[in-house]
Enzyme design. Structure first.
Site, short mmCIF file in Angstrom:
data_model
loop_
_atom_site.label_atom_id
_atom_site.label_comp_id
_atom_site.label_asym_id
_atom_site.label_seq_id
_atom_site.Cartn_x
_atom_site.Cartn_y
_atom_site.Cartn_z
N ARG A 117 0.85 -1.19 0.00
CA ARG A 117 0.00 0.00 0.00
C ARG A 117 0.89 1.24 0.00
O ARG A 117 1.87 1.33 0.74
CB ARG A 117 -0.92 0.01 1.22
CG ARG A 117 -1.96 -1.11 1.20
CD ARG A 117 -2.92 -0.97 2.38
NE ARG A 117 -3.70 0.26 2.27
CZ ARG A 117 -4.01 1.03 3.31
NH1 ARG A 117 -3.57 0.74 4.52
NH2 ARG A 117 -4.74 2.12 3.14
N SER A 118 0.54 2.22 -0.82
CA SER A 118 1.39 3.40 -0.98
C SER A 118 1.51 4.21 0.30
O SER A 118 2.51 4.89 0.53
CB SER A 118 0.85 4.29 -2.11
OG SER A 118 -0.44 4.79 -1.80
N GLY A 121 4.49 2.87 1.89
CA GLY A 121 5.68 3.19 1.11
C GLY A 121 6.15 4.62 1.31
O GLY A 121 7.34 4.90 1.27
N ARG A 122 5.22 5.52 1.58
CA ARG A 122 5.57 6.94 1.73
C ARG A 122 6.26 7.24 3.04
O ARG A 122 6.80 8.33 3.23
CB ARG A 122 4.31 7.79 1.57
CG ARG A 122 3.73 7.68 0.17
CD ARG A 122 2.46 8.48 -0.01
NE ARG A 122 1.78 8.07 -1.24
CZ ARG A 122 0.89 8.81 -1.89
NH1 ARG A 122 0.59 10.01 -1.45
NH2 ARG A 122 0.32 8.34 -2.97
N THR A 142 3.49 -14.95 2.18
CA THR A 142 4.66 -14.42 2.87
C THR A 142 5.00 -13.06 2.29
O THR A 142 5.04 -12.88 1.08
CB THR A 142 5.86 -15.37 2.72
OG1 THR A 142 5.58 -16.60 3.43
CG2 THR A 142 7.12 -14.75 3.31
N LEU A 143 5.22 -12.09 3.17
CA LEU A 143 5.55 -10.73 2.78
C LEU A 143 6.97 -10.41 3.21
O LEU A 143 7.35 -10.68 4.36
CB LEU A 143 4.58 -9.73 3.44
CG LEU A 143 3.10 -9.96 3.19
CD1 LEU A 143 2.28 -9.01 4.06
CD2 LEU A 143 2.75 -9.77 1.73
N GLU A 144 7.77 -9.85 2.30
CA GLU A 144 9.13 -9.44 2.63
C GLU A 144 9.12 -7.94 2.92
O GLU A 144 8.92 -7.13 2.02
CB GLU A 144 10.07 -9.76 1.46
CG GLU A 144 10.17 -11.25 1.16
CD GLU A 144 9.60 -11.61 -0.21
OE1 GLU A 144 9.61 -10.74 -1.11
OE2 GLU A 144 9.15 -12.75 -0.38
N GLN A 163 -1.98 -5.13 -0.96
CA GLN A 163 -3.17 -5.33 -1.80
C GLN A 163 -2.90 -6.46 -2.78
O GLN A 163 -1.76 -6.66 -3.22
CB GLN A 163 -3.50 -4.07 -2.60
CG GLN A 163 -3.92 -2.88 -1.79
CD GLN A 163 -4.25 -1.68 -2.67
OE1 GLN A 163 -3.63 -1.46 -3.69
NE2 GLN A 163 -5.25 -0.90 -2.25
N LYS A 184 6.86 -24.73 -4.49
CA LYS A 184 7.67 -24.91 -3.28
C LYS A 184 6.92 -24.46 -2.03
O LYS A 184 7.20 -24.90 -0.93
CB LYS A 184 8.97 -24.11 -3.40
CG LYS A 184 9.92 -24.61 -4.48
CD LYS A 184 11.32 -24.03 -4.30
CE LYS A 184 11.37 -22.53 -4.53
NZ LYS A 184 11.26 -22.15 -5.95
#
Length: 210
Positions: A117-118, A121-122, A142-144, A163, A184
């Site tokens: 989501r921006s 990021g901001r 999984t989120l990095e 999102q 995997k």
């Protein structure tokens, strides 16, 4: 052959009401109007309570060609479950693995694309997830996460953090069956570390280097 197009919010909700095998599963949805607006073309995903952090001082380098080089990384991982009432701090330049609160099942005629989501990021938080989610995927994503800013960021489970947009597959969905079964990462319920060493083409690459 079906043309490739993105699903809008109304259609996403419709696919979630259909019977199997065409049913799209995204659960739990804590606030449907907020997470899947009718006018949007994506679903907001929430942060789950589980995290993986690797201690950098415990290994010298990673060479994905050599599966043994990943062993110290596995051994140095710290797994945290802070619970839905907890929090975790991601410091500047720190990297950690998280997972979505939602468990997904994507039918064979759809594929997904995940972005951060921006709003996050901001302030410097990058959700550098592997964005493609293939037909037939099941599990939590999984989120990095990486903090590229100069200030520590507090992360709270349940926060909308990413999102996912869904696209119709523009080919015979049966052609994807064998690839999905060999994936995997299948049916994960929390973050999973890289299995890059399991890639089938390392033997071929090593032969090219001789």
């Amino acid at each position: 052959m079906t043309s490739t197009s993105v699903l809008g919010g109304t259609e996403i909700k419709q696919r979630m009401r259909e019977p199997f095998p065409s049913k799209l599963v995204i659960t739990p949805i804590l606030n449907g109007d907020q997470q899947i607006p009718d006018h949007a073309a994506a679903v907001d995903l929430r942060l789950g309570p589980q995290f993986i952090v690797a201690k950098r001082s415990h290994f010298a380098q990673i060479d994905a060609r050599d599966a043994d080089s990943l062993t110290p990384v596995y051994q140095s991982q710290e797994h945290f479950d802070v619970g839905m009432e907890g929090e975790i701090v991601i410091h500047p330049q720190q990297f950690l693995l998280a997972a979505t609160l939602e468990y997904l099942r994507i039918p064979m005629d759809l594929t997904g694309s995940v972005i951060g989501r921006s709003s996050w990021g901001r302030i410097g938080l990058i959700i550098a997830t592997a964005t493609a989610v293939h037909p037939g995927f099941t599990g939590c994503l999984t989120l990095e996460l990486q903090n590229l800013g100069d200030t520590p960021i507090v992360l709270h489970p349940g926060t909308r953090i990413a999102q996912i947009a869904f696209y119709r597959v523009g080919a015979d969905p049966e052609s994807f069956t064998s690839r999905v079964y060999r994936a995997k990462y299948v049916a994960a319920i929390g973050p999973e570390f890289s299995r890059l060493g399991n890639d089938a083409d390392w033997k071929m690459i090593n032969q090219l280097k001789r």
